[in-house]
Write a protein that holds these residues in place. Structure first.
Motif, PDB file in Angstrom:
ATOM      1  N   SER A  47      18.905   4.542 -21.523  1.00 35.73           N
ATOM      2  CA  SER A  47      18.015   5.708 -21.569  1.00 35.73           C
ATOM      3  C   SER A  47      18.588   6.817 -22.434  1.00 35.73           C
ATOM      4  O   SER A  47      17.842   7.594 -23.036  1.00 35.73           O
ATOM      5  CB  SER A  47      17.729   6.216 -20.160  1.00 35.73           C
ATOM      6  N   THR A  48      19.914   6.900 -22.534  1.00 34.85           N
ATOM      7  CA  THR A  48      20.530   7.892 -23.409  1.00 34.85           C
ATOM      8  C   THR A  48      20.135   7.643 -24.856  1.00 34.85           C
ATOM      9  O   THR A  48      19.826   8.584 -25.589  1.00 34.85           O
ATOM     10  CB  THR A  48      22.067   7.832 -23.280  1.00 34.85           C
ATOM     11  N   ILE A  49      20.094   6.395 -25.250  1.00 32.48           N
ATOM     12  CA  ILE A  49      19.724   6.061 -26.628  1.00 32.48           C
ATOM     13  C   ILE A  49      18.215   6.171 -26.828  1.00 32.48           C
ATOM     14  O   ILE A  49      17.745   6.702 -27.835  1.00 32.48           O
ATOM     15  CB  ILE A  49      20.231   4.645 -26.985  1.00 32.48           C
ATOM     16  N   GLN A  50      17.438   5.692 -25.867  1.00 32.86           N
ATOM     17  CA  GLN A  50      15.985   5.631 -26.048  1.00 32.86           C
ATOM     18  C   GLN A  50      15.318   6.997 -25.949  1.00 32.86           C
ATOM     19  O   GLN A  50      14.305   7.232 -26.593  1.00 32.86           O
ATOM     20  CB  GLN A  50      15.370   4.679 -25.023  1.00 32.86           C
ATOM     21  N   ASN A  51      15.853   7.918 -25.184  1.00 34.34           N
ATOM     22  CA  ASN A  51      15.206   9.208 -24.976  1.00 34.34           C
ATOM     23  C   ASN A  51      15.617  10.261 -25.981  1.00 34.34           C
ATOM     24  O   ASN A  51      15.122  11.382 -25.929  1.00 34.34           O
ATOM     25  CB  ASN A  51      15.485   9.722 -23.562  1.00 34.34           C
ATOM     26  N   LYS A  52      16.493   9.931 -26.877  1.00 34.35           N
ATOM     27  CA  LYS A  52      16.976  10.897 -27.861  1.00 34.35           C
ATOM     28  C   LYS A  52      16.252  10.689 -29.182  1.00 34.35           C
ATOM     29  O   LYS A  52      16.056   9.569 -29.640  1.00 34.35           O
ATOM     30  CB  LYS A  52      18.491  10.698 -28.047  1.00 34.35           C
ATOM     31  N   ASP A  53      15.816  11.780 -29.817  1.00 34.13           N
ATOM     32  CA  ASP A  53      15.247  11.732 -31.164  1.00 34.13           C
ATOM     33  C   ASP A  53      16.366  12.051 -32.141  1.00 34.13           C
ATOM     34  O   ASP A  53      17.039  13.075 -32.018  1.00 34.13           O
ATOM     35  CB  ASP A  53      14.125  12.756 -31.314  1.00 34.13           C
ATOM     36  N   PHE A  54      16.539  11.178 -33.120  1.00 31.93           N
ATOM     37  CA  PHE A  54      17.597  11.353 -34.111  1.00 31.93           C
ATOM     38  C   PHE A  54      16.984  11.842 -35.412  1.00 31.93           C
ATOM     39  O   PHE A  54      16.144  11.160 -36.012  1.00 31.93           O
ATOM     40  CB  PHE A  54      18.353  10.033 -34.330  1.00 31.93           C
ATOM     41  N   GLN A  55      17.381  13.008 -35.860  1.00 31.55           N
ATOM     42  CA  GLN A  55      16.854  13.623 -37.075  1.00 31.55           C
ATOM     43  C   GLN A  55      17.778  13.279 -38.238  1.00 31.55           C
ATOM     44  O   GLN A  55      18.972  13.558 -38.191  1.00 31.55           O
ATOM     45  CB  GLN A  55      16.786  15.143 -36.891  1.00 31.55           C
ATOM     46  N   LEU A  56      17.216  12.676 -39.292  1.00 31.32           N
ATOM     47  CA  LEU A  56      17.978  12.343 -40.496  1.00 31.32           C
ATOM     48  C   LEU A  56      17.092  12.590 -41.696  1.00 31.32           C
ATOM     49  O   LEU A  56      15.986  12.044 -41.777  1.00 31.32           O
ATOM     50  CB  LEU A  56      18.451  10.885 -40.449  1.00 31.32           C
ATOM     51  N   ASP A  57      17.552  13.426 -42.590  1.00 32.21           N
ATOM     52  CA  ASP A  57      16.784  13.864 -43.755  1.00 32.21           C
ATOM     53  C   ASP A  57      15.477  14.489 -43.268  1.00 32.21           C
ATOM     54  O   ASP A  57      15.507  15.433 -42.508  1.00 32.21           O
ATOM     55  CB  ASP A  57      16.540  12.700 -44.727  1.00 32.21           C
ATOM     56  N   ASP A  58      14.326  13.977 -43.690  1.00 35.90           N
ATOM     57  CA  ASP A  58      13.045  14.545 -43.286  1.00 35.90           C
ATOM     58  C   ASP A  58      12.366  13.713 -42.205  1.00 35.90           C
ATOM     59  O   ASP A  58      11.200  13.959 -41.883  1.00 35.90           O
ATOM     60  CB  ASP A  58      12.111  14.652 -44.502  1.00 35.90           C
ATOM     61  N   PHE A  59      13.054  12.730 -41.666  1.00 34.51           N
ATOM     62  CA  PHE A  59      12.445  11.808 -40.716  1.00 34.51           C
ATOM     63  C   PHE A  59      13.107  11.943 -39.349  1.00 34.51           C
ATOM     64  O   PHE A  59      14.284  12.283 -39.231  1.00 34.51           O
ATOM     65  CB  PHE A  59      12.577  10.362 -41.202  1.00 34.51           C
ATOM     66  N   THR A  60      12.324  11.614 -38.344  1.00 34.49           N
ATOM     67  CA  THR A  60      12.824  11.566 -36.975  1.00 34.49           C
ATOM     68  C   THR A  60      12.741  10.115 -36.515  1.00 34.49           C
ATOM     69  O   THR A  60      11.691   9.488 -36.617  1.00 34.49           O
ATOM     70  CB  THR A  60      11.979  12.452 -36.052  1.00 34.49           C
ATOM     71  N   TYR A  61      13.842   9.612 -36.016  1.00 39.77           N
ATOM     72  CA  TYR A  61      13.921   8.210 -35.606  1.00 39.77           C
ATOM     73  C   TYR A  61      14.054   8.120 -34.095  1.00 39.77           C
ATOM     74  O   TYR A  61      14.794   8.885 -33.470  1.00 39.77           O
ATOM     75  CB  TYR A  61      15.126   7.530 -36.254  1.00 39.77           C
ATOM     76  N   ASN A  62      13.323   7.169 -33.511  1.00 38.57           N
ATOM     77  CA  ASN A  62      13.451   6.814 -32.108  1.00 38.57           C
ATOM     78  C   ASN A  62      13.920   5.371 -32.045  1.00 38.57           C
ATOM     79  O   ASN A  62      13.518   4.546 -32.860  1.00 38.57           O
ATOM     80  CB  ASN A  62      12.120   6.933 -31.366  1.00 38.57           C
ATOM     81  N   PHE A  63      14.741   5.065 -31.053  1.00 41.06           N
ATOM     82  CA  PHE A  63      15.279   3.715 -30.929  1.00 41.06           C
ATOM     83  C   PHE A  63      14.931   3.140 -29.574  1.00 41.06           C
ATOM     84  O   PHE A  63      14.900   3.842 -28.564  1.00 41.06           O
ATOM     85  CB  PHE A  63      16.802   3.721 -31.105  1.00 41.06           C
ATOM     86  N   SER A  64      14.660   1.840 -29.566  1.00 38.87           N
ATOM     87  CA  SER A  64      14.503   1.122 -28.302  1.00 38.87           C
ATOM     88  C   SER A  64      15.587   0.046 -28.260  1.00 38.87           C
ATOM     89  O   SER A  64      15.797  -0.698 -29.217  1.00 38.87           O
ATOM     90  CB  SER A  64      13.114   0.487 -28.201  1.00 38.87           C
ATOM     91  N   VAL A  65      16.295  -0.010 -27.150  1.00 36.81           N
ATOM     92  CA  VAL A  65      17.415  -0.936 -26.999  1.00 36.81           C
ATOM     93  C   VAL A  65      16.858  -2.317 -26.669  1.00 36.81           C
ATOM     94  O   VAL A  65      16.147  -2.495 -25.691  1.00 36.81           O
ATOM     95  CB  VAL A  65      18.375  -0.456 -25.892  1.00 36.81           C
ATOM     96  N   GLU A  66      17.157  -3.280 -27.499  1.00 38.32           N
ATOM     97  CA  GLU A  66      16.718  -4.665 -27.283  1.00 38.32           C
ATOM     98  C   GLU A  66      17.774  -5.465 -26.518  1.00 38.32           C
ATOM     99  O   GLU A  66      17.459  -6.197 -25.602  1.00 38.32           O
ATOM    100  CB  GLU A  66      16.422  -5.348 -28.629  1.00 38.32           C
TER     101      GLU A  66
END
Length: 165
Positions: A128-147
């Motif tokens: 949940s620490t990884i999945q609930n965090k929005d990661f901002q890089l350059d002009d994009f926001t990335y969300n991750f789901s742990v597989e």
């Protein structure tokens, strides 16, 4: 064809005798210098062999002591490996992938040195620490789901990225 009789002239005789004596002297000097160099190299080789033997013995002793200590201590996390599964689909270049992996590692680097059994009990918290965090890089926001999440000395995490606007 006739070879001139230079061997009868005293100046040529002195030249040939001097060349012969010079060759003999230079040969003995060469053998002496070569012998000294080889002797020095052999002495250095013996010295290095003895140092290697001592270091091997010391390494074996320390390894045995370390194994004895590790059997009493709990196993801890030593490394984190993160892989983004869909980087080709999102057309992420190598630099972006490295930056994203670095951002995720910064978020969860506190798990290094933790006991594996404690971390295994709290694996949902890590996900949940990884999945609930929005990661901002350059002009994009990335969300991750742990597989996939594998917990051992090396924590291996496989994630899928999504770009959110």
């Amino acid at each position: 064809m006739h070879i001139p009789p230079y061997h009868r002239k005293p100046s040529w005789q002195r030249f040939l005798v001097g060349t012969f004596i010079g060759a003999i002297l230079s040969y003995f000097i060469f053998v002496y210098m070569h012998g000294n160099i080889v002797e020095g190299l052999l002495a250095e080789n013996k010295e290095l062999d003895s140092q290697i033997t001592e270091l091997k013995k010391k390494n074996e002793t320390l390894t045995k002591d370390n194994e004895n200590k590790q059997s009493n201590e709990p196993v801890t996390v030593e490394e984190i490996e993160i892989e983004i599964l869909n980087r080709e689909e999102l057309r992420l270049n190598r630099l972006t992938v490295l930056d994203l992996v670095g951002l995720i590692k910064e978020e969860i680097d506190h798990i290094i040195g933790e006991d594996i059994s404690t971390l295994a009990e709290n694996d949902r918290l890590l996900k949940s620490t990884i999945q609930n965090k929005d990661f901002q890089l350059d002009d994009f926001t990335y969300n991750f789901s742990v597989e996939t999440l594998t917990i051992s000395r090396t924590v291996k995490i496989e994630v899928e990225a999504e770009i959110s606007n």
